[in-house]
Write a protein that holds these residues in place. Structure first.
Motif, PDB file in Angstrom:
ATOM      1  N   GLN A  44       4.351   9.125   4.538  1.00 27.75           N
ATOM      2  CA  GLN A  44       4.259   8.303   3.419  1.00 27.75           C
ATOM      3  C   GLN A  44       5.328   6.994   3.389  1.00 27.75           C
ATOM      4  O   GLN A  44       6.069   7.243   3.872  1.00 27.75           O
ATOM      5  CB  GLN A  44       4.372   8.998   2.256  1.00 27.75           C
ATOM      6  N   TYR A  45       4.718   5.964   2.890  1.00 27.17           N
ATOM      7  CA  TYR A  45       5.535   4.567   2.840  1.00 27.17           C
ATOM      8  C   TYR A  45       5.597   4.269   1.550  1.00 27.17           C
ATOM      9  O   TYR A  45       4.670   4.188   0.888  1.00 27.17           O
ATOM     10  CB  TYR A  45       5.165   3.385   3.905  1.00 27.17           C
ATOM     11  N   ASP A  46       6.702   3.505   1.275  1.00 22.95           N
ATOM     12  CA  ASP A  46       6.678   3.046  -0.152  1.00 22.95           C
ATOM     13  C   ASP A  46       5.830   1.853  -0.194  1.00 22.95           C
ATOM     14  O   ASP A  46       5.738   1.033   0.964  1.00 22.95           O
ATOM     15  CB  ASP A  46       8.134   2.627  -0.809  1.00 22.95           C
ATOM     16  N   SER A  47       5.353   1.289  -1.315  1.00 25.58           N
ATOM     17  CA  SER A  47       4.323   0.048  -1.641  1.00 25.58           C
ATOM     18  C   SER A  47       5.001  -1.015  -0.720  1.00 25.58           C
ATOM     19  O   SER A  47       4.216  -1.777   0.040  1.00 25.58           O
ATOM     20  CB  SER A  47       3.722   0.011  -2.700  1.00 25.58           C
ATOM     21  N   ARG A  48       6.112  -1.296  -0.836  1.00 23.77           N
ATOM     22  CA  ARG A  48       6.559  -2.598  -0.481  1.00 23.77           C
ATOM     23  C   ARG A  48       6.597  -2.795   0.969  1.00 23.77           C
ATOM     24  O   ARG A  48       6.351  -3.701   1.621  1.00 23.77           O
ATOM     25  CB  ARG A  48       8.076  -2.900  -1.202  1.00 23.77           C
ATOM     26  N   THR A  49       7.378  -1.688   1.609  1.00 22.45           N
ATOM     27  CA  THR A  49       7.531  -1.333   3.138  1.00 22.45           C
ATOM     28  C   THR A  49       5.913  -1.555   3.554  1.00 22.45           C
ATOM     29  O   THR A  49       5.818  -2.028   4.431  1.00 22.45           O
ATOM     30  CB  THR A  49       8.229  -0.218   3.434  1.00 22.45           C
TER      31      THR A  49
ATOM     32  N   ALA B 190       1.944  -5.745  -3.388  1.00 20.76           N
ATOM     33  CA  ALA B 190       2.758  -4.355  -3.322  1.00 20.76           C
ATOM     34  C   ALA B 190       2.798  -3.705  -4.761  1.00 20.76           C
ATOM     35  O   ALA B 190       2.608  -2.825  -5.289  1.00 20.76           O
ATOM     36  CB  ALA B 190       4.054  -4.356  -2.637  1.00 20.76           C
TER      37      ALA B 190
ATOM     38  N   GLU C 169       1.511  -0.516  -6.473  1.00 19.39           N
ATOM     39  CA  GLU C 169       2.377   0.466  -7.256  1.00 19.39           C
ATOM     40  C   GLU C 169       1.445   0.738  -8.742  1.00 19.39           C
ATOM     41  O   GLU C 169       1.394   1.919  -9.180  1.00 19.39           O
ATOM     42  CB  GLU C 169       3.703  -0.194  -7.581  1.00 19.39           C
TER      43      GLU C 169
END
Length: 747
Positions: A388-393, A733, A737
């Protein structure tokens, strides 16, 4: 040839040194000019022999490998079934990773004979001159057969050209399994072709033009990387008609080379036995070609009808109830959902969403909003099997990759493996620009000056180290000053970047300064003077030749005169000439290091020019801070605070003054260092992933990328790539979120 020359050179030097070494070992003497280096004779012979042996083995291996590959028979019994097995696996992976795997629609085509020029000189015409028309409601394999195995597929963006070509490839592969005389169908992406070659290789066919030789070389290399078919085998199969070429994406070729496709395919069909050939292209891009392709026939893919779209939504049931509600609520969506791509995008964007939610207002009524909804939905869905990656990245990384693949030359769809500086021009990244200009450059200067000053202070006293810092500060302060000033650096990893850059600069400055000082101090005085004199003479000679205007040449001559006279006075009047020469070498090294940092291409990621004319950088303060830290460390280590030799200080000054004139010669390693630094900055700020493979798998699991080969990925479609390249990543992003938050809320 180069390896052979190297072997000859090493053996020649060995034959010269070996008698001298034997003579000295048996009690004789060496020539006077070699007497100081007699102790190095046997080690030098050993190194030369080692180089000769390694080079000879490398040359022998290359020749044997070349003979083995060239002599390998393409008719070995296992070659064909092995190739077909790899072809089947590749097609299965392409279909499974594409959006077309989710939407099974029967795409209708219509014949468009005016789009091509039939090569009547290369075909035996049907009996009585009859030309068979394409059968109605025929599948793509039957259409290909009706068009004499020579076809162009035209369609709008997202119409399903690649999907039809994959269907044709799988049908032809099934036939090739059953009939041994049928060619092996190979699908190739034309986006990787870069036009004619500059130089020929030994394995190029001498009868091929440079244009065709480059095309065949690209084709064979692609067969090897995609299907593991060795180039010699592929060349034999291409000559004897054992390959069917399915070329996808004329519109994805770089515009400068796109116009050359017609002549290269015409020459290919004349020089090689290409029994089956299919090509795809967008309608608009094909109409811009100066010459139509020479193929037997062409078909256009029809847009999806409303009945097909409604039937598809009805067959999906409640899973796509939200998508059906959206398209029934907004008539403008009908104008968008005319291709399989947009239908897939809409299906994925609204999959599992309630019709009531869509009717309440969450409707994408434009293509941009629809793609935003699609990307927000697929990135918001959890996939337990992938990282999983955060939305901004995630969005920043996809945006950066999309921007680069769209602007770089050559293959414009595949996700690149390495960074190239020209791919980043124009990227609006003020956050990365802040780190590059306000943190990286000053930290590198501070570390470089501090490391060099520490090395000199440890060897020759604190005053000599201060001289290094003072001259470095002068070089940093005077023009050119290519950096810019950025105000907003909040939220950026400034401390981490500063520590990393200071450490890098300090290690480089300390290591190079220490090595230069020790090497020149160990050399005999005449040899050290000769090396420095030759370096200065060569550099100033080039400057005098290339300089324009008498004023510039006069200044260069005066500077050279001052350096020569000053050095002669120091070497004559002072007692330690070796110290002067060693410190002069250190001064030259430090000056070139500062020049290298100043010359780093730092504008790849800078978009907005600072409009505050009174803004000041703090570069000088960073340099002073690096020097102060070096002095404190040197004092703590026991360096002499006042006992520096005058020769050391004068040598530093002479070296810096001498090196200041070296401006026309481009700095070595500036490009690779800049590329490495920018790659790190992009990763530190979340614009590129640290683990490339893991992120590409993550994006492929969410139908943003598709796997095209071993560790090779491309965007699922050009429209998806272009939308990502044109979007604002942080805004998208934020939408992702919000979608993640809405999925977590209980219903």
């Amino acid at each position: 040839m180069l390896r052979v020359a190297l072997v000859v050179l090493t053996l020649s030097l060995t034959l010269v040194l070996l008698p001298i070494a034997i003579n000295v070992g048996t009690g004789g003497t060496a020539p006077d000019f070699l007497a100081p280096y007699v102790g190095w004779t046997w080690p030098a012979i050993g190194v030369l022999w080692l180089v000769a042996i390694v080079t000879g083995l490398w040359e022998l291996r290359s020749r044997r490998l070349g003979v083995t590959l060239t002599a390998r028979s393409a008719d070995q019994p296992r070659n064909r079934p092995n190739a077909l097995a790899r072809v089947d696996r590749y097609y299965a992976e392409r279909v499974a990773g594409s959006l077309a795997a989710r939407t099974r629609l029967a795409l209708a085509v219509e014949e468009s004979p005016e789009a091509v020029v039939r090569p009547y000189d290369l075909l035996v015409q049907p009996l009585h001159g009859e030309v068979h028309e394409v059968r109605q409601n025929a599948d793509i394999a039957e259409v290909f057969d009706d068009l004499q195995d020579s076809m162009l597929i035209l369609g709008a963006p997202g119409a399903g050209k690649t999907t039809l070509l994959l269907e044709l490839a799988r049908a032809l592969a099934a036939t090739a399994h059953q009939q041994a005389d049928q060619p092996i169908p190979l699908l190739l992406d034309l986006s990787g072709w870069n036009g004619p070659i500059a130089t020929r290789r030994e394995d190029d066919d001498p009868g091929d033009s440079p244009l065709l030789a480059g095309f065949v070389r690209w084709l064979l290399d692609d067969l090897h990387s995609r299907y593991q078919i060795p180039p010699p085998v592929g060349r034999v199969w291409l000559r004897n008609g054992s390959l069917a070429l399915l070329l996808d994406g004329v519109d994805e070729i770089a515009p400068a080379h796109r116009v050359k496709l017609t002549p290269v395919l015409e020459e290919l069909q004349q020089r090689y036995l290409v029994g089956q050939l299919a090509v795809t292209c967008r309608i608009h891009d094909y109409e811009l070609l100066p010459q139509p392709l020479k193929l037997y026939g062409a078909v256009r893919i029809r847009p999806l009808s409303r009945a097909q779209v409604l039937d598809y939504f009805a067959s999906a049931g409640r899973e796509l109830a939200g998508a059906r509600a959206a398209i029934e609520q907004d008539d403008e969506l009908w104008d968008l959902i005319t291709s399989p791509l947009m239908l897939n995008v809409m299906a994925l964007a609204y999959q599992g969403r309630d019709a009531d939610e869509i009717a309440a207002g969450a409707v994408a009524d434009h293509r941009r909003d629809l793609f935003d909804t699609y990307l927000s939905e697929v990135l918001a869905r959890p996939r337990p099997a992938s990282r999983q990656y955060d939305s901004r990245t995630a969005v920043r990384s996809l945006w950066c990759l999309a921007w680069w693949t769209r602007t770089r030359a050559g293959d414009r769809t595949a996700v690149p493996r390495w960074l190239t500086p020209n791919g980043w021009y124009g990227l609006p990244l003020p956050a990365v620009g802040y780190l590059a200009h306000m943190v990286c450059l000053p930290a590198l200067f501070a570390g470089l000056v501090g490391g060099a000053a520490l090395a000199v202070a440890a060897l020759y006293g604190v005053l000599a180290g201060v001289a290094v810092g003072a001259m470095s500060l002068l070089l940093v302060h005077i023009r050119p000053r290519p950096w810019r000033v950025f105000r907003d650096g909040s939220g950026q990893p400034r401390l981490l970047v500063a520590v990393a850059m200071v450490a890098t600069g300090a290690v480089a400055g300390f290591g190079w300064a220490l090595a230069g000082a020790l090497v020149f101090a160990a050399l005999p005085g005449w040899l050290a003077l000769a090396v420095l004199g030759a370096t200065v003479a060569a550099s100033y000679g080039v400057e005098l030749i290339l300089s324009e205007g008498h004023r510039r040449r006069l200044l260069l001559g005066l500077r050279l005169l001052v350096v020569v006279v000053g050095s002669w006075l120091v070497l004559t009047l002072f007692d330690h000439p070796s110290t002067f020469l060693a410190c002069a070498a250190v001064g030259m090294i430090v000056a070139q290091g500062i020049r290298l940092v100043k010359a780093l291409p730092m504008d790849h990621l800078v978009h907005q020019v600072n409009d505050e004319p009174r803004a000041r950088d703090r570069m000088d303060l960073w340099v002073v801070g690096g020097l102060a830290a070096a002095v404190l460390v040197a004092l703590a280590l026991g360096a002499d605070p006042v006992g520096s030799r005058v020769e050391a200080v004068l040598g530093i000054v002479a070296g810096v003054v001498t090196a200041k004139a070296w401006r026309r010669r481009p700095p070595l390693f500036a490009g690779p260092i800049s590329r490495l630094m920018h790659g790190l900055l992009l990763r530190w700020t979340g614009y590129l992933p640290w683990r490339r493979r893991a992120f590409l798998r993550y994006a492929a699991d969410r139908y943003v990328l598709t796997r095209t080969g071993r560790d090779e990925y491309a965007f699922i479609h050009l429209l998806v790539r272009d939308h990502l390249a044109e979007c604002h990543p942080d805004t998208l992003a934020a939408k992702v979120e919000r979608r993640i938050a809405s999925r977590r809320r209980p219903r």
